[in-house]
Motif scaffolding. Structure first.
Motif, PDB file in Angstrom:
ATOM      1  N   ILE A  34       0.864  -1.187   0.000  1.00 58.91           N
ATOM      2  CA  ILE A  34       0.000   0.000   0.000  1.00 58.91           C
ATOM      3  C   ILE A  34       0.896   1.231   0.000  1.00 58.91           C
ATOM      4  CG2 ILE A  34      -1.545   1.407   1.445  1.00 58.91           C
ATOM      5  CD1 ILE A  34      -2.902  -1.164   2.371  1.00 58.91           C
ATOM      6  N   ARG A  35       0.774   2.096  -1.006  1.00 62.20           N
ATOM      7  CA  ARG A  35       1.442   3.391  -0.991  1.00 62.20           C
ATOM      8  C   ARG A  35       0.426   4.404  -0.468  1.00 62.20           C
ATOM      9  NH1 ARG A  35       2.869   2.429  -7.215  1.00 62.20           N
ATOM     10  NH2 ARG A  35       0.845   1.391  -6.876  1.00 62.20           N
ATOM     11  N   GLY A  36       0.677   4.856   0.768  1.00 59.81           N
ATOM     12  CA  GLY A  36      -0.234   5.800   1.418  1.00 59.81           C
ATOM     13  C   GLY A  36       0.388   7.182   1.442  1.00 59.81           C
ATOM     14  N   GLY A  37      -0.287   8.187   0.831  1.00 60.37           N
ATOM     15  CA  GLY A  37       0.303   9.531   0.780  1.00 60.37           C
ATOM     16  C   GLY A  37      -0.660  10.589   1.277  1.00 60.37           C
ATOM     17  N   ILE A  38      -0.087  11.597   1.985  1.00 63.06           N
ATOM     18  CA  ILE A  38      -0.884  12.748   2.457  1.00 63.06           C
ATOM     19  C   ILE A  38      -0.134  14.033   2.127  1.00 63.06           C
ATOM     20  CG2 ILE A  38      -1.991  11.476   4.333  1.00 63.06           C
ATOM     21  CD1 ILE A  38       0.038  12.822   6.256  1.00 63.06           C
ATOM     22  N   GLY A  39      -0.844  15.164   2.342  1.00 67.29           N
ATOM     23  CA  GLY A  39      -0.236  16.457   2.025  1.00 67.29           C
ATOM     24  C   GLY A  39       0.436  17.105   3.220  1.00 67.29           C
ATOM     25  N   LEU A  40      -0.011  16.809   4.424  1.00 64.54           N
ATOM     26  CA  LEU A  40       0.571  17.450   5.610  1.00 64.54           C
ATOM     27  C   LEU A  40       1.906  16.791   5.940  1.00 64.54           C
ATOM     28  CD1 LEU A  40      -2.686  17.870   7.706  1.00 64.54           C
ATOM     29  CD2 LEU A  40      -1.403  19.646   6.512  1.00 64.54           C
ATOM     30  N   ASN A  41       2.711  17.449   6.766  1.00 63.47           N
ATOM     31  CA  ASN A  41       4.068  16.924   7.008  1.00 63.47           C
ATOM     32  C   ASN A  41       4.067  15.877   8.118  1.00 63.47           C
ATOM     33  OD1 ASN A  41       4.263  18.213   9.563  1.00 63.47           O
ATOM     34  ND2 ASN A  41       5.010  20.107   8.607  1.00 63.47           N
ATOM     35  N   SER A  42       5.232  15.293   8.373  1.00 65.40           N
ATOM     36  CA  SER A  42       5.318  14.116   9.251  1.00 65.40           C
ATOM     37  C   SER A  42       5.126  14.466  10.722  1.00 65.40           C
ATOM     38  CB  SER A  42       6.676  13.419   9.050  1.00 65.40           C
ATOM     39  OG  SER A  42       7.713  14.355   9.268  1.00 65.40           O
ATOM     40  N   ASP A  43       5.088  15.746  11.078  1.00 67.45           N
ATOM     41  CA  ASP A  43       4.811  16.128  12.474  1.00 67.45           C
ATOM     42  C   ASP A  43       3.315  16.082  12.783  1.00 67.45           C
ATOM     43  OD1 ASP A  43       7.332  18.744  12.271  1.00 67.45           O
ATOM     44  OD2 ASP A  43       7.495  16.650  12.937  1.00 67.45           O
ATOM     45  N   HIS A  44       2.479  16.097  11.732  1.00 71.69           N
ATOM     46  CA  HIS A  44       1.035  16.286  11.933  1.00 71.69           C
ATOM     47  C   HIS A  44       0.368  14.992  12.388  1.00 71.69           C
ATOM     48  CE1 HIS A  44      -3.112  17.477  11.164  1.00 71.69           C
ATOM     49  NE2 HIS A  44      -2.685  18.729  11.104  1.00 71.69           N
ATOM     50  N   PRO A  45      -0.651  15.082  13.258  1.00 73.55           N
ATOM     51  CA  PRO A  45      -1.393  13.881  13.687  1.00 73.55           C
ATOM     52  C   PRO A  45      -1.916  13.041  12.514  1.00 73.55           C
ATOM     53  CG  PRO A  45      -2.044  15.753  15.020  1.00 73.55           C
ATOM     54  CD  PRO A  45      -1.118  16.293  13.968  1.00 73.55           C
ATOM     55  N   GLN A  46      -2.123  13.693  11.345  1.00 74.59           N
ATOM     56  CA  GLN A  46      -2.607  12.906  10.205  1.00 74.59           C
ATOM     57  C   GLN A  46      -1.563  11.853   9.812  1.00 74.59           C
ATOM     58  OE1 GLN A  46      -2.819  14.689   6.283  1.00 74.59           O
ATOM     59  NE2 GLN A  46      -4.830  13.773   5.870  1.00 74.59           N
ATOM     60  N   TYR A  47      -0.282  12.233   9.885  1.00 73.81           N
ATOM     61  CA  TYR A  47       0.767  11.262   9.536  1.00 73.81           C
ATOM     62  C   TYR A  47       0.922  10.229  10.648  1.00 73.81           C
ATOM     63  CZ  TYR A  47       5.135   9.327   7.790  1.00 73.81           C
ATOM     64  OH  TYR A  47       6.098   8.465   7.306  1.00 73.81           O
ATOM     65  N   GLN A  48       0.775  10.692  11.914  1.00 71.54           N
ATOM     66  CA  GLN A  48       0.848   9.724  13.027  1.00 71.54           C
ATOM     67  C   GLN A  48      -0.250   8.675  12.863  1.00 71.54           C
ATOM     68  OE1 GLN A  48       3.555  10.117  14.644  1.00 71.54           O
ATOM     69  NE2 GLN A  48       3.830  12.060  13.553  1.00 71.54           N
ATOM     70  N   GLY A  49      -1.415   9.141  12.364  1.00 74.71           N
ATOM     71  CA  GLY A  49      -2.528   8.203  12.138  1.00 74.71           C
ATOM     72  C   GLY A  49      -2.204   7.220  11.030  1.00 74.71           C
ATOM     73  N   LEU A  50      -1.511   7.713   9.993  1.00 74.92           N
ATOM     74  CA  LEU A  50      -1.151   6.824   8.875  1.00 74.92           C
ATOM     75  C   LEU A  50      -0.148   5.766   9.342  1.00 74.92           C
ATOM     76  CD1 LEU A  50      -1.433   6.175   5.858  1.00 74.92           C
ATOM     77  CD2 LEU A  50       0.244   7.962   5.370  1.00 74.92           C
ATOM     78  N   LEU A  51       0.779   6.182  10.229  1.00 73.42           N
ATOM     79  CA  LEU A  51       1.736   5.211  10.781  1.00 73.42           C
ATOM     80  C   LEU A  51       1.020   4.170  11.634  1.00 73.42           C
ATOM     81  CD1 LEU A  51       4.788   7.462  11.793  1.00 73.42           C
ATOM     82  CD2 LEU A  51       4.578   5.933   9.806  1.00 73.42           C
ATOM     83  N   GLU A  52      -0.011   4.616  12.355  1.00 71.83           N
ATOM     84  CA  GLU A  52      -0.825   3.705  13.182  1.00 71.83           C
ATOM     85  C   GLU A  52      -1.513   2.681  12.270  1.00 71.83           C
ATOM     86  OE1 GLU A  52      -0.804   3.804  16.384  1.00 71.83           O
ATOM     87  OE2 GLU A  52      -2.437   2.404  16.878  1.00 71.83           O
ATOM     88  N   PHE A  53      -2.054   3.167  11.150  1.00 67.69           N
ATOM     89  CA  PHE A  53      -2.703   2.286  10.163  1.00 67.69           C
ATOM     90  C   PHE A  53      -1.692   1.251   9.668  1.00 67.69           C
ATOM     91  CE2 PHE A  53      -5.399   0.941   6.724  1.00 67.69           C
ATOM     92  CZ  PHE A  53      -4.572   0.794   5.622  1.00 67.69           C
ATOM     93  N   LYS A  54      -0.476   1.718   9.362  1.00 69.49           N
ATOM     94  CA  LYS A  54       0.597   0.814   8.868  1.00 69.49           C
ATOM     95  C   LYS A  54       0.868  -0.285   9.890  1.00 69.49           C
ATOM     96  CE  LYS A  54       5.656   0.965   8.159  1.00 69.49           C
ATOM     97  NZ  LYS A  54       5.748   0.097   6.959  1.00 69.49           N
ATOM     98  N   GLU A  55       1.013   0.130  11.126  1.00 67.89           N
ATOM     99  CA  GLU A  55       1.326  -0.784  12.243  1.00 67.89           C
ATOM    100  C   GLU A  55       0.255  -1.886  12.344  1.00 67.89           C
ATOM    101  OE1 GLU A  55       3.817  -0.126  14.584  1.00 67.89           O
ATOM    102  OE2 GLU A  55       3.300  -1.804  15.879  1.00 67.89           O
ATOM    103  N   ILE A  56      -0.990  -1.455  12.310  1.00 65.73           N
ATOM    104  CA  ILE A  56      -2.102  -2.404  12.494  1.00 65.73           C
ATOM    105  C   ILE A  56      -2.159  -3.385  11.318  1.00 65.73           C
ATOM    106  CG2 ILE A  56      -4.624  -2.652  12.679  1.00 65.73           C
ATOM    107  CD1 ILE A  56      -4.601   0.251  13.895  1.00 65.73           C
ATOM    108  N   VAL A  57      -2.132  -2.845  10.094  1.00 64.59           N
ATOM    109  CA  VAL A  57      -2.282  -3.708   8.905  1.00 64.59           C
ATOM    110  C   VAL A  57      -1.121  -4.695   8.795  1.00 64.59           C
ATOM    111  CG1 VAL A  57      -2.213  -3.685   6.376  1.00 64.59           C
ATOM    112  CG2 VAL A  57      -3.714  -2.107   7.585  1.00 64.59           C
ATOM    113  N   GLU A  58       0.102  -4.232   9.052  1.00 57.95           N
ATOM    114  CA  GLU A  58       1.259  -5.129   8.899  1.00 57.95           C
ATOM    115  C   GLU A  58       1.254  -6.208   9.976  1.00 57.95           C
ATOM    116  OE1 GLU A  58       4.720  -2.592   8.673  1.00 57.95           O
ATOM    117  OE2 GLU A  58       4.278  -2.050   6.585  1.00 57.95           O
ATOM    118  N   SER A  59       0.864  -5.842  11.210  1.00 58.07           N
ATOM    119  CA  SER A  59       0.883  -6.884  12.240  1.00 58.07           C
ATOM    120  C   SER A  59      -0.295  -7.843  12.041  1.00 58.07           C
ATOM    121  CB  SER A  59       0.871  -6.279  13.645  1.00 58.07           C
ATOM    122  OG  SER A  59      -0.241  -5.440  13.783  1.00 58.07           O
ATOM    123  N   GLU A  60      -1.444  -7.346  11.594  1.00 55.29           N
ATOM    124  CA  GLU A  60      -2.611  -8.226  11.386  1.00 55.29           C
ATOM    125  C   GLU A  60      -2.383  -9.199  10.221  1.00 55.29           C
ATOM    126  OE1 GLU A  60      -4.545  -7.418  14.494  1.00 55.29           O
ATOM    127  OE2 GLU A  60      -5.950  -8.227  13.002  1.00 55.29           O
TER     128      GLU A  60
END
Ligand code: TK8
Length: 338
Positions: A34-60
């Motif tokens: 999955i290539r997941g892209g957003i416009g806000l930078n890596s400090d923003h909660p939106q990116y923290q949320g995307l990392l959370e999504f990555k964590e969940i999907v990869e471990s599941e």
């Protein structure tokens, strides 16, 4: 030659870490990426949320789905990334509802000024029936909307003057998102709105191409807009949801189990992201003032005057969107407040 292999591995890890690859899984071992892209930078909660999504999907999926994460418009602006999902050259993006209206015009209902009184009401309405009804409309565009995340209440900044009421909007050139309702609303308020992709905004503010913009405090602070803006007002004029969406082509290629995992992860990561987005919001306003911005309080009367002024725009768009759907959104807001 194991040192050179080691170096290669480290380099690989570094590259991976750059797009959120810091996890325990490697792309070469995965069946799907999955290539997941957003416009806000890596400090923003939106990116923290995307990392959370990555964590969940990869471990599941025990790494059978690998998630590459991109931020700061590395893959383009919101509209470009949505088009990439339609083409199948990107799998996930998380735009605000405003640019989505260029694909499904009904989404403008969530950008009605002063629609949601608070974020809890927004959660309940967006996560309920009418929110799902809008997500279902994305399928005609080969986009699958899986969850609503939070961008937040939008506040005005500019480099010219304090804005305490509508009169102060007069003649200010304000960048808006690419959404006709936003343009019409800011015209009605007396500003001179200009639509622009988020990826061009900082430069436009820096060069004075536009006087101001509007975004939640978290974005204003984390994107460093205080460096190029002097005034911030708590207009809170629109609540922006984000929509977590995947490309239909990718989603249809997954087994039912994997579809469920991806869908559940979008919702779970969204709960995490909404929480992270809210907890620091008040601090960000303080930080903006610490960085030298002048904060101007909008009185309830001034906000009511703005709300009355943009009502004709809401009426016009209600006709375009469909009065029945608009009424159901307002009914859902009423119910959520019982
Ligand atoms: C970031 C945008 C941003 C939005 C805007 O890609 O465009 O001002 O509020 O969050 O989606």
């Amino acid at each position: 030659n194991n040192t050179s292999n080691e170096e290669a591995d480290n380099a690989g890890d570094e590259a991976n870490a750059d797009n959120g690859g810091g996890g325990e899984y490697a792309q070469e071992d995965a069946t799907h990426t999955i290539r997941g892209g957003i416009g806000l930078n890596s400090d923003h909660p939106q990116y923290q949320g995307l990392l959370e999504f990555k964590e969940i999907v990869e471990s599941e999926t025990d790494g059978d789905i690998f998630v590459e994460t991109y931020h700061s418009g590395q893959l383009g602006d919101d509209r470009t990334m949505m088009e990439a999902l339609q083409l199948g050259s990107q799998e996930v993006t998380i735009p605000s509802t405003a640019p989505i209206a260029n694909f499904v015009n009904e989404f403008s209902v969530f950008d009605f000024p002063f629609l949601f009184p608070d974020s809890e009401t927004a959660d309940e309405v967006l996560d309920g029936e009418v929110g799902q009804e809008l997500l279902d409309m994305l399928e005609d565009q080969n986009l699958i909307g899986l969850a609503y995340w939070e961008n937040g209440f939008r506040d005005l900044t500019n480099s010219e003057r304090e804005v305490a009421s509508m009169e102060d909007f007069d003649g200010l050139t304000i960048r808006t998102m690419e959404n006709d309702l936003h343009l019409d609303a800011f015209r009605e308020l007396g500003a001179n709105p200009t639509p622009m992709a988020f990826t061009e905004l900082f430069t436009a503010l820096q060069q004075g191409t536009v006087d101001g913009q509007e975004n939640p405090y978290a974005t204003i602070y984390l994107e460093g807009f205080y460096e190029v803006q002097d005034y911030v007002s708590n207009t809170h004029h629109i609540y922006s949801p984000f929509v977590f969406m995947v490309s239909q082509q990718f989603y249809d290629g997954l087994s039912e189990d994997y579809q469920q995992i991806v869908s559940d992860a979008a919702v779970e990561a969204g709960e995490f992201q909404r929480e992270a987005n809210r907890e620091a919001n008040d601090e960000y306003l303080e930080e903006l003032q610490n960085e030298g911005m002048t904060f101007t309080e909008i009185s309830d009367e001034a906000r009511q005057e703005m709300q009355d002024t943009v009502q004709p725009v809401i009426d016009e768009y209600s006709g375009e969107i469909g009065q029945d759907l608009v009424d159901r959104v307002y009914e859902a807001i009423e119910e959520a407040q019982q």
